[in-house]
Design an enzyme around this catalytic site. Sequence first.
Site, PDB file in Angstrom:
ATOM      1  N   ASP A 122      -1.132   2.324   7.856  1.00 14.42           N
ATOM      2  CA  ASP A 122      -1.806   3.501   7.313  1.00 14.42           C
ATOM      3  C   ASP A 122      -2.031   4.625   8.327  1.00 14.42           C
ATOM      4  OD1 ASP A 122      -2.096   1.521   5.430  1.00 14.42           O
ATOM      5  OD2 ASP A 122      -4.269   1.681   5.269  1.00 14.42           O
TER       6      ASP A 122
ATOM      7  N   ARG B 260     -14.306   0.073   2.307  1.00 15.24           N
ATOM      8  CA  ARG B 260     -13.503   0.581   3.423  1.00 15.24           C
ATOM      9  C   ARG B 260     -12.862   1.960   3.169  1.00 15.24           C
ATOM     10  NH1 ARG B 260     -10.997  -4.019   1.409  1.00 15.24           N
ATOM     11  NH2 ARG B 260      -8.983  -3.757   0.373  1.00 15.24           N
TER      12      ARG B 260
ATOM     13  N   GLU C 170      -7.622   1.610  -2.394  1.00 16.13           N
ATOM     14  CA  GLU C 170      -7.638   1.826  -0.951  1.00 16.13           C
ATOM     15  C   GLU C 170      -7.385   3.296  -0.632  1.00 16.13           C
ATOM     16  OE1 GLU C 170      -6.586  -2.191   1.364  1.00 16.13           O
ATOM     17  OE2 GLU C 170      -4.806  -1.122   0.673  1.00 16.13           O
TER      18      GLU C 170
END
Length: 452
Positions: free
Chosen positions: A3, A125, A178
């Site tokens: 990422d 997160r 995410e």
Amino acid sequence: MNDPNGLIRVGDEWHMFHQLNPAAPVMGNVHWGHAVSRDLVNWKTLPVALANTPAGQAFSGSAVYDRANTSRLFDGVTGGGMVAIYTRASDGRQTQDIAASRDGGRTFADYAGNPVIDIGSDQFRDPKVMWHQPTRRWIMTVVRAREHRVIFYGSADLRRWTELGEFSNAGLRGVDYECPDLVRVPVEGGGTRWVLFLSINPGGPQGGSAVQYFVGDFDGRRFAAEDRATRLMDFGKDFYAFQTFTDAGGAPIGIAWMSNWQYANDLPTGTWRGAMTLARRLSLRRRGVDWRLVQQPAGLDTSGWRTLIDGGRRAHTALPRGDALDLRFTFDLDHRTVVQFGNGAGEFVEIGCDPRPAIGSLWINRGGAKGFSHPFFTDKFSCALSPGAKTLPLRLVLDRCSLEVFGDDGTMCASLLHFFGTPPDRLEVAVISPGGMIPSLSLRSFSGTPGL
């Protein structure tokens, strides 16, 4: 590497932090790697910015420049400094931490009061932070991943945060939400809209990882989507964790990780694994009652084009040697046409257009390249053509193991890895249906400096 994290522009320097295992080419032992660029193409690798510590791994996050020293982390420093906001992940808990840099992002010191948010969860997160001028505070967009909830927090100082609102259970849910990103995007013809980008894994329609987006409004507390339709950023299989640069100036620019968790740890690249897409500049286009995200390569020089093929029903040419090829072509939607990259060993990757009413698609087939075999390395992908369109402009960027497709001026994008046993050395274009002729195809080669 995976990422992209902490994308931020400071002066004439673009910073790209990213998830990194510095010890092995597989996921784990997560640090923040760091690279900088002045043109979004040539990158220089810098030392690790945030380390895996006994407190946990340094998972994904973002970076801002605290010019007004709202955080009080830069007392005595003229002009403030950079703050990284990231997830510290241990086996049983994920918390949001911050770290300060007084030297332009070269080194960071963790805040002594970490964590700044701890809700006692192991699935919490990927904070993306921005300054929201109307409410004069920092806004954090973060996910409670397995609950499929995007949570918004507000802060005056980056240290103390208050929960404001949420956006939940929308679009494709997959297993986890995410890497959210909330950003204002210009609309072609005037105005702006807020866009919420949200990655899911696993559960993408092509299998594994995918990025979706929602168009709507943000009032400083809640994001209200215009609808809950699922819109994918990319119809390929290797596009994930998309993030935009803070302080980019003008239209947003972002980067995604070019891989898929279904096979990311198995790619045949030797001592390294993982790469990013080209940087992409964003806008929105209204099409009837629908919205289309427009993505265009950012940072690529626009000079040096030459006509490679012009006319005929079938043509082929040798590919020039170089690190990457940038091609422009226009499909005539009255005819079926195929563009193929290949070699003398019979390997190929092809991009085609089939306008027949029952099909109506731009399609890609990477199955002819034989350098990698994996049960989830899906070979064929397609995207529906716009009804009534007569032509389809296409731009292709082919690198040693990647292909990025920008169709219809950037509303039809696909990112794909490919692995030839022998590098492709020829290009062929063919009109399959009768009566058609090949429009001109322009090409240029370019070379970037490997940095990641």
